[in-house]
Design an enzyme around this catalytic site. Sequence first.
Site, PDB file in Angstrom:
ATOM      1  N   CYS A   1      -0.394  78.561  16.742  1.00  0.00           N
ATOM      2  CA  CYS A   1      -0.416  78.507  18.263  1.00  0.00           C
ATOM      3  C   CYS A   1       1.285  77.948  18.704  1.00  0.00           C
ATOM      4  O   CYS A   1       1.455  78.139  19.845  1.00  0.00           O
ATOM      5  CB  CYS A   1      -1.208  77.333  18.838  1.00  0.00           C
ATOM      6  SG  CYS A   1      -3.063  78.047  18.341  1.00  0.00           S
TER       7      CYS A   1
ATOM      8  N   HIS B   1       0.912  74.948  25.797  1.00  0.00           N
ATOM      9  CA  HIS B   1       0.036  75.732  24.993  1.00  0.00           C
ATOM     10  C   HIS B   1      -1.353  75.479  25.802  1.00  0.00           C
ATOM     11  O   HIS B   1      -1.863  74.615  26.032  1.00  0.00           O
ATOM     12  CB  HIS B   1       0.001  75.326  23.525  1.00  0.00           C
ATOM     13  CG  HIS B   1      -1.241  76.129  22.805  1.00  0.00           C
ATOM     14  ND1 HIS B   1      -1.392  77.378  22.922  1.00  0.00           N
ATOM     15  CD2 HIS B   1      -2.144  75.685  21.910  1.00  0.00           C
ATOM     16  CE1 HIS B   1      -2.364  77.631  22.183  1.00  0.00           C
ATOM     17  NE2 HIS B   1      -2.816  76.895  21.474  1.00  0.00           N
TER      18      HIS B   1
ATOM     19  N   ASN C   1      -7.544  80.664  24.886  1.00  0.00           N
ATOM     20  CA  ASN C   1      -6.713  80.398  23.809  1.00  0.00           C
ATOM     21  C   ASN C   1      -6.204  81.568  23.084  1.00  0.00           C
ATOM     22  O   ASN C   1      -6.850  82.097  22.376  1.00  0.00           O
ATOM     23  CB  ASN C   1      -7.248  79.398  22.714  1.00  0.00           C
ATOM     24  CG  ASN C   1      -5.933  78.934  21.928  1.00  0.00           C
ATOM     25  OD1 ASN C   1      -5.095  79.415  21.653  1.00  0.00           O
ATOM     26  ND2 ASN C   1      -6.334  77.622  21.088  1.00  0.00           N
TER      27      ASN C   1
HETATM   28  O1  UT7 Z   1      -4.925  76.023  19.903  1.00  0.00           O
HETATM   29  C1  UT7 Z   1      -4.835  74.558  18.937  1.00  0.00           C
HETATM   30  C2  UT7 Z   1      -6.148  74.477  18.449  1.00  0.00           C
HETATM   31  N1  UT7 Z   1      -7.352  74.200  19.108  1.00  0.00           N
HETATM   32  C3  UT7 Z   1      -7.380  73.117  19.766  1.00  0.00           C
HETATM   33  O2  UT7 Z   1      -6.635  72.382  20.508  1.00  0.00           O
HETATM   34  C4  UT7 Z   1      -8.820  73.077  20.485  1.00  0.00           C
HETATM   35  C5  UT7 Z   1      -9.213  71.490  20.064  1.00  0.00           C
HETATM   36  N2  UT7 Z   1     -10.354  71.026  20.299  1.00  0.00           N
HETATM   37  C6  UT7 Z   1     -11.256  71.239  21.481  1.00  0.00           C
HETATM   38  O3  UT7 Z   1     -10.664  71.765  22.370  1.00  0.00           O
HETATM   39  C7  UT7 Z   1     -12.732  70.540  21.594  1.00  0.00           C
HETATM   40  O4  UT7 Z   1     -12.653  69.660  20.551  1.00  0.00           O
HETATM   41  C8  UT7 Z   1     -13.394  71.757  21.656  1.00  0.00           C
HETATM   42  C9  UT7 Z   1     -13.610  72.492  23.041  1.00  0.00           C
HETATM   43  C10 UT7 Z   1     -13.635  72.619  20.556  1.00  0.00           C
HETATM   44  C11 UT7 Z   1     -15.044  71.027  21.412  1.00  0.00           C
HETATM   45  O5  UT7 Z   1     -15.162  70.330  22.730  1.00  0.00           O
HETATM   46  P1  UT7 Z   1     -15.703  68.570  22.323  1.00  0.00           P
HETATM   47  O6  UT7 Z   1     -15.990  67.928  23.670  1.00  0.00           O
HETATM   48  O7  UT7 Z   1     -14.930  68.131  21.370  1.00  0.00           O
HETATM   49  O8  UT7 Z   1     -17.180  68.918  21.889  1.00  0.00           O
HETATM   50  P2  UT7 Z   1     -18.091  68.287  20.559  1.00  0.00           P
HETATM   51  O9  UT7 Z   1     -17.293  69.207  19.552  1.00  0.00           O
HETATM   52  O10 UT7 Z   1     -17.856  66.846  20.503  1.00  0.00           O
HETATM   53  O11 UT7 Z   1     -19.334  68.753  20.861  1.00  0.00           O
HETATM   54  C12 UT7 Z   1     -20.180  68.135  21.831  1.00  0.00           C
HETATM   55  C13 UT7 Z   1     -21.581  68.864  21.756  1.00  0.00           C
HETATM   56  C14 UT7 Z   1     -22.207  69.084  20.390  1.00  0.00           C
HETATM   57  O12 UT7 Z   1     -23.772  69.006  20.630  1.00  0.00           O
HETATM   58  P3  UT7 Z   1     -24.199  67.432  19.989  1.00  0.00           P
HETATM   59  O13 UT7 Z   1     -24.000  67.214  18.818  1.00  0.00           O
HETATM   60  O14 UT7 Z   1     -23.806  66.094  21.129  1.00  0.00           O
HETATM   61  O15 UT7 Z   1     -25.604  67.542  20.496  1.00  0.00           O
HETATM   62  C15 UT7 Z   1     -21.850  70.610  20.121  1.00  0.00           C
HETATM   63  O16 UT7 Z   1     -22.568  71.043  19.314  1.00  0.00           O
HETATM   64  O17 UT7 Z   1     -21.426  70.115  22.426  1.00  0.00           O
HETATM   65  C16 UT7 Z   1     -21.908  71.101  21.402  1.00  0.00           C
HETATM   66  N3  UT7 Z   1     -21.372  72.152  21.317  1.00  0.00           N
HETATM   67  C17 UT7 Z   1     -21.714  73.389  22.360  1.00  0.00           C
HETATM   68  N4  UT7 Z   1     -22.580  73.229  23.430  1.00  0.00           N
HETATM   69  C18 UT7 Z   1     -22.609  74.562  24.259  1.00  0.00           C
HETATM   70  C19 UT7 Z   1     -20.350  72.973  20.965  1.00  0.00           C
HETATM   71  N5  UT7 Z   1     -19.909  74.072  21.235  1.00  0.00           N
HETATM   72  C20 UT7 Z   1     -20.748  74.239  22.157  1.00  0.00           C
HETATM   73  C21 UT7 Z   1     -20.805  75.301  23.173  1.00  0.00           C
HETATM   74  N6  UT7 Z   1     -21.856  75.487  24.123  1.00  0.00           N
HETATM   75  N7  UT7 Z   1     -20.184  76.556  22.996  1.00  0.00           N
END
Ligand code: UT7
Length: 361
Positions: free
Chosen positions: A111, A249, A279
């Site tokens: 990225c 980004h 992204n």
């Molecule tokens: O381009 C450079 C590289 N990429 C990035 O910079 C991305 C960096 N990371 C992020 O943007 C975020 O960490 C994500 C968007 C990937 C995830 O968001 P988050 O707020 O960190 O969510 P999380 O991983 O803590 O997940 C929270 C909950 C989980 O459920 P439980 O364990 O709390 O029951 C996940 O299973 O959300 C759940 N979850 C979803 N729910 C509905 C994860 N993906 C989804 C989804 N829809 N698509």
Amino acid sequence: MLTAQITGWGKCMPPSVLSNHDLEQLVDTSDEWITTRTGIKERRISHVETSELAAVACHRALAAAGRTPDEVDLLLVATCSGDSVIPSTASVVQKLLGAPNAAAMDLNAACSGFVYGLVVGTNMIRGGTNRVVLVAGAEKLHHLTDFTDRTTCVLFGDGAGAVVLEAGEGTDGVLASDLGMDGSVGHILEVPVDGTQGDRGPIDPSTSGITMEGQEVFRRAVTKMGESAVLALQRAGVSLEEVDLLIPHQANIRIIDATARRLGIDESKVYVNIASYGNTSAATIPVALTEALEEGRIQPGDIVVMTAFGGGLTWGSLVYRWGDRVEPLGVSDVELPPPDRDTMELLKPNFEFFGLPEKLT
Ligand code: UT7
């Protein structure tokens, strides 16, 4: 002093749209979750190869600069989802453009690739090796996206952007930059396939898609984009108060907001288009820059800061003082061919390779 100046800009976004509501039909997710956690509403799915997206963006950037392809002496294509290992995507773009005088190579800093490319191009110009450099960021990330994994499949999209960088005189242009990498944690965002690691054997879908420790990447992105932007500004001798537009980004609206907060830059000075495209890795910044210019968000003399973070883990920032011209000199009539299938049809090869998304089983 010899400087590197952006004289043309362009983008190419494929027309097929995959909305959050479409994703609700595939995996256990919701428009509400995706919107509040990422800021993304829809993304584009390409029906052509990465090189074709890049070539159209390059044609548009060249037209905006009033340049022809044969005037380009260096072509850099930042991508982590290129057409093939050999030839490079840049090789294909050179052919598609008809740019026989351009040395050309791919640059993979994920990225951060476009910022890396701008820095390389700038220093090739400052060193006197090149005078007209095309820098593109182009991705077809849906190829690497596993639609059985809801934690990643909602994030990524396809697209391309490009700029023409030219040797110039005066105080406009690239003022300073910062690039960095922490390879010790490279594994927290990876696509292992297509490398030499492991024994020869059938391609394993479980190592062919993007996997990510989302929260860890998030935390590091906020810290590093902020630190890197500050370092580049210090090197440029420019204060945070003097920044007119921050182009970060576009990975997650919460990363963008947190970075801006850390820097103390008001949201009115931050360019955001993540809702429309998700992204697109190396393409987010050149696409955002192009749209910022099209929308009149950049004025003569403005200080523009670009900052990125991505796989590697890489980061990079660049401070730029805009010149007098914020309008394109010309417009290209080059277009992509229209898609011959709808968005879900375009995703079918992924479903066959990685497995059917849970709601289609
Ligand atoms: O381009 C450079 C590289 N990429 C990035 O910079 C991305 C960096 N990371 C992020 O943007 C975020 O960490 C994500 C968007 C990937 C995830 O968001 P988050 O707020 O960190 O969510 P999380 O991983 O803590 O997940 C929270 C909950 C989980 O459920 P439980 O364990 O709390 O029951 C996940 O299973 O959300 C759940 N979850 C979803 N729910 C509905 C994860 N993906 C989804 C989804 N829809 N698509």
